[in-house]
Enzyme design. Structure first.
Site, PDB file in Angstrom:
ATOM      1  N   GLU A 105      -2.560  -1.479  -3.544  1.00 47.31           N
ATOM      2  CA  GLU A 105      -3.787  -0.948  -2.843  1.00 47.31           C
ATOM      3  C   GLU A 105      -3.349   0.631  -2.677  1.00 47.31           C
ATOM      4  O   GLU A 105      -2.096   0.981  -2.852  1.00 47.31           O
ATOM      5  CB  GLU A 105      -3.818  -1.276  -1.256  1.00 47.31           C
ATOM      6  CG  GLU A 105      -3.853  -2.688  -1.222  1.00 47.31           C
ATOM      7  CD  GLU A 105      -3.851  -3.311   0.323  1.00 47.31           C
ATOM      8  OE1 GLU A 105      -3.320  -2.513   0.951  1.00 47.31           O
ATOM      9  OE2 GLU A 105      -4.753  -4.088   0.651  1.00 47.31           O
ATOM     10  N   HIS A 123      -7.236  -7.014   6.639  1.00 42.95           N
ATOM     11  CA  HIS A 123      -7.051  -6.024   7.904  1.00 42.95           C
ATOM     12  C   HIS A 123      -7.054  -6.743   9.312  1.00 42.95           C
ATOM     13  O   HIS A 123      -8.209  -7.021   9.553  1.00 42.95           O
ATOM     14  CB  HIS A 123      -7.747  -4.882   7.669  1.00 42.95           C
ATOM     15  CG  HIS A 123      -7.099  -3.574   8.376  1.00 42.95           C
ATOM     16  ND1 HIS A 123      -6.449  -2.658   7.620  1.00 42.95           N
ATOM     17  CD2 HIS A 123      -7.259  -3.189   9.684  1.00 42.95           C
ATOM     18  CE1 HIS A 123      -5.945  -1.930   8.519  1.00 42.95           C
ATOM     19  NE2 HIS A 123      -6.287  -2.054   9.832  1.00 42.95           N
ATOM     20  N   HIS A 130       0.855  -1.261  -0.029  1.00 44.79           N
ATOM     21  CA  HIS A 130       0.064   0.147   0.078  1.00 44.79           C
ATOM     22  C   HIS A 130       0.930   1.228   0.017  1.00 44.79           C
ATOM     23  O   HIS A 130       1.183   1.783   0.934  1.00 44.79           O
ATOM     24  CB  HIS A 130      -0.829  -0.124   1.198  1.00 44.79           C
ATOM     25  CG  HIS A 130      -1.794   1.239   1.165  1.00 44.79           C
ATOM     26  ND1 HIS A 130      -3.210   0.780   1.830  1.00 44.79           N
ATOM     27  CD2 HIS A 130      -2.017   2.140   0.651  1.00 44.79           C
ATOM     28  CE1 HIS A 130      -3.939   1.933   1.771  1.00 44.79           C
ATOM     29  NE2 HIS A 130      -3.265   2.733   0.941  1.00 44.79           N
TER      30      HIS A 130
HETATM   31  C1  LIG Z   1      -6.315  -1.728   3.081  1.00 40.67           C
HETATM   32  C2  LIG Z   1      -5.831  -2.480   4.386  1.00 40.67           C
HETATM   33  O1  LIG Z   1      -6.464  -2.525   5.302  1.00 40.67           O
HETATM   34  C3  LIG Z   1      -4.358  -2.676   4.519  1.00 40.67           C
HETATM   35  O2  LIG Z   1      -3.951  -3.221   3.549  1.00 40.67           O
HETATM   36  C4  LIG Z   1      -3.501  -1.593   4.366  1.00 40.67           C
HETATM   37  O3  LIG Z   1      -2.413  -1.778   3.673  1.00 40.67           O
HETATM   38  C5  LIG Z   1      -2.968  -1.218   5.795  1.00 40.67           C
HETATM   39  O4  LIG Z   1      -2.274  -0.065   5.723  1.00 40.67           O
HETATM   40  P1  LIG Z   1      -0.937   0.363   6.653  1.00 40.67           P
HETATM   41  O5  LIG Z   1      -0.159  -0.962   6.825  1.00 40.67           O
HETATM   42  O6  LIG Z   1      -0.300   1.692   6.295  1.00 40.67           O
HETATM   43  O7  LIG Z   1      -1.707   0.327   8.069  1.00 40.67           O
HETATM   44  N1  LIG Z   2      -5.785  -5.593   2.824  1.00 43.36           N
HETATM   45  C1  LIG Z   2      -5.521  -5.859   3.903  1.00 43.36           C
HETATM   46  C2  LIG Z   2      -3.730  -6.054   3.935  1.00 43.36           C
HETATM   47  O1  LIG Z   2      -3.186  -6.251   2.916  1.00 43.36           O
HETATM   48  C3  LIG Z   2      -2.996  -6.315   5.193  1.00 43.36           C
HETATM   49  O2  LIG Z   2      -3.794  -5.739   6.290  1.00 43.36           O
HETATM   50  P1  LIG Z   2      -2.983  -5.983   8.006  1.00 43.36           P
HETATM   51  O3  LIG Z   2      -2.826  -7.591   8.075  1.00 43.36           O
HETATM   52  O4  LIG Z   2      -1.389  -5.300   7.822  1.00 43.36           O
HETATM   53  O5  LIG Z   2      -3.736  -5.508   8.770  1.00 43.36           O
END
Ligand SMILES: CC(=O)[C@@H](O)[C@H](O)COP(=O)(O)O
Ligand SMILES: NCC(=O)COP(=O)(O)O
Length: 245
Positions: free
Chosen positions: A74, A198, A43
């Site tokens: 993302e 998440h 992301h």
């Molecule tokens: C979209 C999501 O829920 C996660 O994939 C995101 O990558 C979390 O971002 P951070 O790692 O910056 O918290």
């Molecule tokens: N889209 C969720 C992700 O890529 C990872 O979320 P997290 O496990 O770091 O909370």
């Protein structure tokens, strides 16, 4: 079987503590792919607090050595983000309604209010061959799913953060799983694929899998990285795959 996509944001955040190239984001990517992960998720946020623009290009190169594995990028569909994914051509783009100032992703799209924006962006992303997934609140239900379908998206990603927060409240966890299952079933009936992510962990993943069947891909990073600090990334990946299988 639900595929595991490992999110490397936390590895990049640890690397960024010092002006040094370790831990290596690409090195950990190779390690988790060799251990069986189906893909890598990142992301790249505007402030580059963890994943940098350069990491996205470097990881795309790594994925070329692993035919059949996927790169999932993302982000909020800003022009900078859309230009990045147009250059990198990830297999999947997961659109998230994040403001640049957000600490993390903490809500899904309002598919009605953002219908026009999403339809236009999804058309552009389909134009360079990406599958598009939309970050979705667990309780959008049938109406929200219908609005998501109308954008032309291929999948929704169930935001499992509220479920992940229930680690000390079993009754609330059950309610969250009920919402997630209803939205997933509505998505499947509408012909949308279902991803999830998440705050999924080794402790909450098996109950999620039992309550929400048919999830195509779970993207997991924060908890998997925490587990890897104890057991190593290869073993952590194997443990998560075992639960998802
Ligand atoms: C979209 C999501 O829920 C996660 O994939 C995101 O990558 C979390 O971002 P951070 O790692 O910056 O918290
Ligand atoms: N889209 C969720 C992700 O890529 C990872 O979320 P997290 O496990 O770091 O909370």
């Amino acid at each position: 079987m639900t595929l595991l996509s490992v999110n490397l944001n936390a590895v990049a955040q640890l690397r960024n503590r010092r002006d040094l190239p370790w831990p290596s984001v690409t090195g950990i990517a190779r390690l988790v792919l060799a251990a069986g992960a189906a893909g890598i998720t990142v992301h790249p946020r505007p402030d580059e607090r963890h994943i940098r623009r350069t990491d996205v290009f470097d990881l795309a190169e790594v994925l070329r050595d692993y035919p059949g594995r996927e790169f999932n990028v993302e982000g909020y569909p800003s022009e900078d983000f859309l230009a990045l994914v147009a250059e990198v051509h990830p297999h999947q783009v997961t659109l998230v309604p994040d403001d640049p100032s957000q600490a993390t992703s903490d809500h899904g799209w309002d598919f009605v209010a953002h219908a026009e924006l999403l339809r236009g962006v999804i058309g552009r992303l389909h134009g360079h061959g990406a599958r598009v997934s939309l970050f979705t609140d667990p309780d959008v239900g049938e109406a929200g799913v219908a609005a998501a379908k109308a954008t032309g998206a291929d999948r929704i990603e169930l935001f499992t953060g509220p479920y992940g927060a229930c680690f000390s409240d079993p009754a609330r966890a059950e309610r969250e799983l009920g919402s997630l299952a209803a939205t997933a079933a509505a998505a499947a009936a509408a012909g949308l694929g279902v991803n999830a992510g998440h705050d999924l962990t080794l402790a909450n993943l098996s109950a999620f899998q039992a309550a929400v069947p048919g999830v195509a891909e779970a993207s997991i990073g924060h908890a998997l990285t925490a587990d890897a600090l104890i057991m190593g990334f290869a073993e952590a990946v194997r443990r998560y795959i075992a639960v998802l299988s």
